[in-house]
Design a protein around this motif. Structure first.
Motif, PDB file in Angstrom:
ATOM      1  N   ALA A   1       0.838  -1.200   0.000  1.00 30.83           N
ATOM      2  CA  ALA A   1       0.000   0.000   0.000  1.00 30.83           C
ATOM      3  C   ALA A   1       0.872   1.249   0.000  1.00 30.83           C
ATOM      4  N   ALA A   2       2.031   1.165   0.629  1.00 31.37           N
ATOM      5  CA  ALA A   2       3.020   2.241   0.659  1.00 31.37           C
ATOM      6  C   ALA A   2       4.368   1.598   0.962  1.00 31.37           C
ATOM      7  N   ILE A   3       5.427   2.300   0.573  1.00 27.78           N
ATOM      8  CA  ILE A   3       6.780   1.748   0.708  1.00 27.78           C
ATOM      9  C   ILE A   3       7.714   2.856   1.182  1.00 27.78           C
ATOM     10  N   GLY A   4       8.697   2.450   1.943  1.00 23.77           N
ATOM     11  CA  GLY A   4       9.796   3.338   2.271  1.00 23.77           C
ATOM     12  C   GLY A   4      11.081   2.542   2.202  1.00 23.77           C
ATOM     13  N   THR A   5      12.184   3.238   2.092  1.00 22.44           N
ATOM     14  CA  THR A   5      13.465   2.548   2.068  1.00 22.44           C
ATOM     15  C   THR A   5      14.279   2.929   3.301  1.00 22.44           C
ATOM     16  N   ASP A   6      14.886   1.937   3.899  1.00 21.40           N
ATOM     17  CA  ASP A   6      15.684   2.093   5.111  1.00 21.40           C
ATOM     18  C   ASP A   6      17.147   1.816   4.754  1.00 21.40           C
ATOM     19  N   GLN A   7      17.773   2.787   4.093  1.00 21.50           N
ATOM     20  CA  GLN A   7      19.138   2.626   3.603  1.00 21.50           C
ATOM     21  C   GLN A   7      20.143   2.397   4.722  1.00 21.50           C
ATOM     22  N   ALA A   8      20.043   3.146   5.791  1.00 22.88           N
ATOM     23  CA  ALA A   8      21.018   3.043   6.881  1.00 22.88           C
ATOM     24  C   ALA A   8      20.691   1.917   7.851  1.00 22.88           C
ATOM     25  N   GLY A   9      19.461   1.429   7.838  1.00 25.24           N
ATOM     26  CA  GLY A   9      19.070   0.352   8.735  1.00 25.24           C
ATOM     27  C   GLY A   9      18.648   0.810  10.119  1.00 25.24           C
ATOM     28  N   GLN A  10      18.491   2.116  10.353  1.00 19.40           N
ATOM     29  CA  GLN A  10      18.130   2.600  11.685  1.00 19.40           C
ATOM     30  C   GLN A  10      16.710   2.201  12.067  1.00 19.40           C
ATOM     31  N   THR A  11      15.765   2.297  11.135  1.00 22.16           N
ATOM     32  CA  THR A  11      14.393   1.883  11.439  1.00 22.16           C
ATOM     33  C   THR A  11      14.360   0.393  11.752  1.00 22.16           C
ATOM     34  N   ALA A  12      15.142  -0.379  11.021  1.00 22.50           N
ATOM     35  CA  ALA A  12      15.218  -1.819  11.282  1.00 22.50           C
ATOM     36  C   ALA A  12      15.706  -2.096  12.697  1.00 22.50           C
TER      37      ALA A  12
END
Length: 178
Positions: free
Chosen positions: A120-131
Motif C-alpha cells: 500500500a506504501a513503501i519506504g526505504t531504510d538505507q542506513a538500517g536505523q528503522t530496522a
C-alpha cells in the motif's frame, strides 16, 4: 591385553555428548525468535521515498485497520519466494506496508516491476536505523499490526502457504481483521 585408562574414554564421551546436543538442537520445533515488540506499539518509521511509490510514514498503522509491515530487499532470495503470499494477502484487502532494507533503489524498483507490488506504501531504510528500532533479525520479516498500532506478532523468515495458514492468518484474526 592393555588396560584402557578412564581418562582416555573422556574425549569420545564428550564428543558423543556434544554431537547429541547439536543433533537434537537441529530438530527443535521452537523456531520462533523472541520479539520485544509484540504487545507494544509499533515503532516510529523514518524512511526515504523509493521512486514514485507512495511513502510509508507509519501514520497508517493506527488507522483502525489491521495491517502488515514487511521488510524486504531485492537481493533477498527468500523475499522473492514469499512474494506470492504477500500478493495474496494484499488481494484479500489487508494493507501491507513495505520497508526496503539496505538495498540499491534501482534494483528494488526493478524487483517490484518484475514480481509486482503488493504494498500500500513503501519506504526505504538505507542506513538500517528503522530496522534496529523494530528489532529486525533479517529479511524477510513481517509484523502483524492491529488497528491501534500494536504489534500483535512478528514473523522472521519467508511466508510460505503453511506459515500463512498456521501463523499469519491467526495473528490477523487476533488483531481483529478476521
Amino acid at each position: 591385553m592393555a588396560r584402557i585408562s578412564p581418562l582416555m574414554m573422556l574425549p569420545p564421551l564428550i564428543f558423543a555428548g556434544l554431537a547429541a546436543v547439536f543433533y537434537f538442537g537441529m530438530y527443535d520445533d521452537n523456531e520462533e525468535l523472541p520479539s520485544a515488540r509484540e504487545g507494544g506499539p509499533a515503532p516510529e518509521v523514518d524512511l526515504a521515498r523509493l521512486g514514485d511509490y507512495r511513502l510509508f510514514t507509519g501514520d497508517e498503522l493506527d488507522d483502525g485497520e489491521v495491517s502488515l509491515v514487511n521488510y524486504w530487499a531485492s537481493w533477498c532470495a527468500p523475499c522473492r519466494a514469499e512474494h506470492p503470499m504477500l500478493e495474496q494477502i494484499a488481494e484479500e484487502g489487508i494493507p501491507i506496508y513495505g520497508i526496503n532494507y539496505r538495498d540499491n533503489p534501482q534494483r528494488a524498483m526493478q524487483f517490484l516491476d518484475e514480481v509486482g507490488n503488493p504494498f500500500a506504501a513503501i519506504g526505504t531504510d538505507q542506513a538500517g536505523q528503522t530496522a534496529i528500532d523494530w528489532g529486525l533479525y533479517g529479511v524477510p520479516e513481517t509484523y502483524v499490526i492491529d488497528g491501534d498500532g500494536t504489534v500483535v506478532m512478528r514473523f522472521a523468515g519467508p511466508i510460505t502457504p503453511e506459515i500463512l495458514e498456521s501463523r499469519i492468518r491467526p495473528a490477523i484474526e487476533r488483531a481483529g481483521g478476521g
